[in-house]
Design an enzyme around this catalytic site. Structure first.
Site, mmCIF file in Angstrom:
data_model
loop_
_atom_site.group_PDB
_atom_site.id
_atom_site.type_symbol
_atom_site.label_atom_id
_atom_site.label_comp_id
_atom_site.label_asym_id
_atom_site.label_seq_id
_atom_site.Cartn_x
_atom_site.Cartn_y
_atom_site.Cartn_z
ATOM 1 N N GLY A 9 0.708 -1.227 0.055
ATOM 2 C CA GLY A 9 -0.023 0.111 0.070
ATOM 3 C C GLY A 9 0.738 1.187 0.016
ATOM 4 N N ILE A 11 2.262 3.275 2.404
ATOM 5 C CA ILE A 11 3.350 3.469 3.126
ATOM 6 C C ILE A 11 4.345 2.063 2.690
ATOM 7 C CG2 ILE A 11 4.241 3.307 5.659
ATOM 8 C CD1 ILE A 11 1.654 4.453 6.223
ATOM 9 N N TYR A 145 -10.891 -1.429 14.214
ATOM 10 C CA TYR A 145 -9.293 -1.251 13.874
ATOM 11 C C TYR A 145 -8.489 -0.945 15.008
ATOM 12 C CZ TYR A 145 -5.737 1.185 11.475
ATOM 13 O OH TYR A 145 -4.473 1.827 10.994
ATOM 14 N N LYS A 149 -5.147 -3.244 16.125
ATOM 15 C CA LYS A 149 -3.840 -2.418 16.231
ATOM 16 C C LYS A 149 -3.103 -2.742 17.509
ATOM 17 C CE LYS A 149 -2.956 -1.538 12.241
ATOM 18 N NZ LYS A 149 -1.893 -2.197 11.538
#
Ligand SMILES: NC(=O)c1ccc[n+]([C@@H]2O[C@H](COP(=O)([O-])OP(=O)(O)OC[C@H]3O[C@@H](n4cnc5c(N)ncnc54)[C@H](O)[C@@H]3O)[C@@H](O)[C@H]2O)c1
Length: 322
Positions: A9, A11, A145, A149
């Site tokens: 993606g 990054i 999300y 993480k």
């Protein structure tokens, strides 16, 4: 060294390019065929939830370090929470376990400052440190999300403590910037929308509750995130293990729109009243910027790009100096 970058993606691609440019051997792995990147980078298709596939890549290419960026972001997870947990939690566990079994020298794990958003209601105006105290019940992560993480962070730290695996967690702030493709992140979609409106002369109606915020929010350039990944691979004594990648500066929604208008003067925006809540639908407004000090001290990293630079890069592409 040979570096596996998971996730091709925004990054991941920028990170792979930087590593290749300085002469590292780079393998870039994504569940979808990675788009072309500059430099000598080996692209492979692999799903991080597939342990055997990851192990084969590490073995075949002699991988010595890993930058793990592959993930589903918050918008994707809202559409398919089960798959989000699978990719972000099991995928991270697979990367760590492959690294442990193969003697990989360092693993950099991409996390997000959203893990701290649920404690905003109880924090003061001081810059927000990495080791925020979180009440497990009342201040649990504010989204699936963020929960995935945080789970990834815990796994990375436990792999370090139990097995001595050299793990470094980077919590990026809200990432903006683009090397050409459409953005998958909430802040990226906001900036893409504003730039498209500024170009076309159409008014952008900001009625998506995820794209507006009350008070201040912080943003970080994707190129800075990629530089931080490289710095984290190289750092000689990353004792804190968890670092915030942020500028130390915040901006209101009106200030953000004004910054885009400086670059695209025809931008017109229609927006309702300022929400009482914080960024991307989180409950609390941000009380302070995140502290970038641990990253400066132990990774020798500071963000180089300000908001204006990121907007110019996103609007005009690679012709802008990086
Ligand atoms: N963009 C942001 O605002 C932001 C903010 C904080 C943290 N992060 C974190 O930074 C990392 C990189 O984000 P990004 O902005 O480059 O996102 P991105 O969506 O551009 O890239 C993520 C990549 O992971 C790939 N991927 C998804 N599932 C996969 C799987 N099962 N196996 C292999 N690859 C898979 C996707 O195809 C995509 O190319 C992520 O871990 C994200 O959680 C991003």
């Amino acid at each position: 060294m040979t570096v596996l970058v998971t996730g091709a993606g925004l990054i991941g691609r920028l990170t792979a390019e930087r590593l290749a440019a300085r002469g590292d051997a780079v393998v870039l792995a994504d569940v979808r065929p990675p788009p072309p990147v500059a430099g000598d980078v080996t692209a492979v298709v692999a799903d991080v939830t597939d342990f055997a596939a990851l192990a084969a890549i590490v073995r075949t290419h002699g991988v010595t370090r890993i930058v793990h960026t592959a993930a589903m972001l918050s918008t994707g997870i809202r559409q398919d929470p089960r798959r989000g947990v699978e990719v972000n939690v099991l995928g991270t566990a697979n990367v760590l376990e492959v690294a442990r079994q193969s003697g990989v020298a360092r693993v950099v794990v991409a996390s997000s400052t959203t893990v701290t958003y649920s404690v905003f209601g109880s924090l003061g105006p001081e810059p927000i440190g990495e080791d925020v105290r979180m009440a497990v019940v009342s201040e649990r992560p504010g989204s699936i999300y963020a929960a995935t993480k945080l789970a990834g962070e815990h796994l990375a730290l436990v792999y370090h403590d139990l097995y001595g695996l050299d793990t470094v967690v980077l919590r990026y702030g809200a990432v903006i910037g683009s090397d050409g493709g459409p953005s998958t992140s909430v802040p990226g979609r906001l900036l893409d929308g504003l730039i498209a409106a500024g170009r076309s002369g159409r008014t952008m109606v900001l009625d998506d509750p995820y794209l507006v915020w009350g008070g201040e929010e912080e943003f970080v350039d994707a190129r800075d995130c990629a530089d931080a990944n490289v710095a984290a691979l190289d750092a000689s004594r990353p004792l804190a293990r968890v670092y915030t990648i942020a500028t130390g500066r915040t901006v209101t929604l009106a200030g953000f729109v004004d910054a885009v208008r400086m670059v695209l003067p025809d931008l017109a925006v229609e927006c309702g009243p300022e929400p009482a809540t914080g960024f991307a639908g989180f409950r609390h407004r941000r009380p302070a910027p995140s502290s970038p000090e641990a990253a400066a001290r132990e990774l020798d990293f500071r963000c180089r790009h300000d908001l204006a630079s990121t907007i110019r890069w996103t609007a005009f592409g690679r012709v802008q100096p990086s």
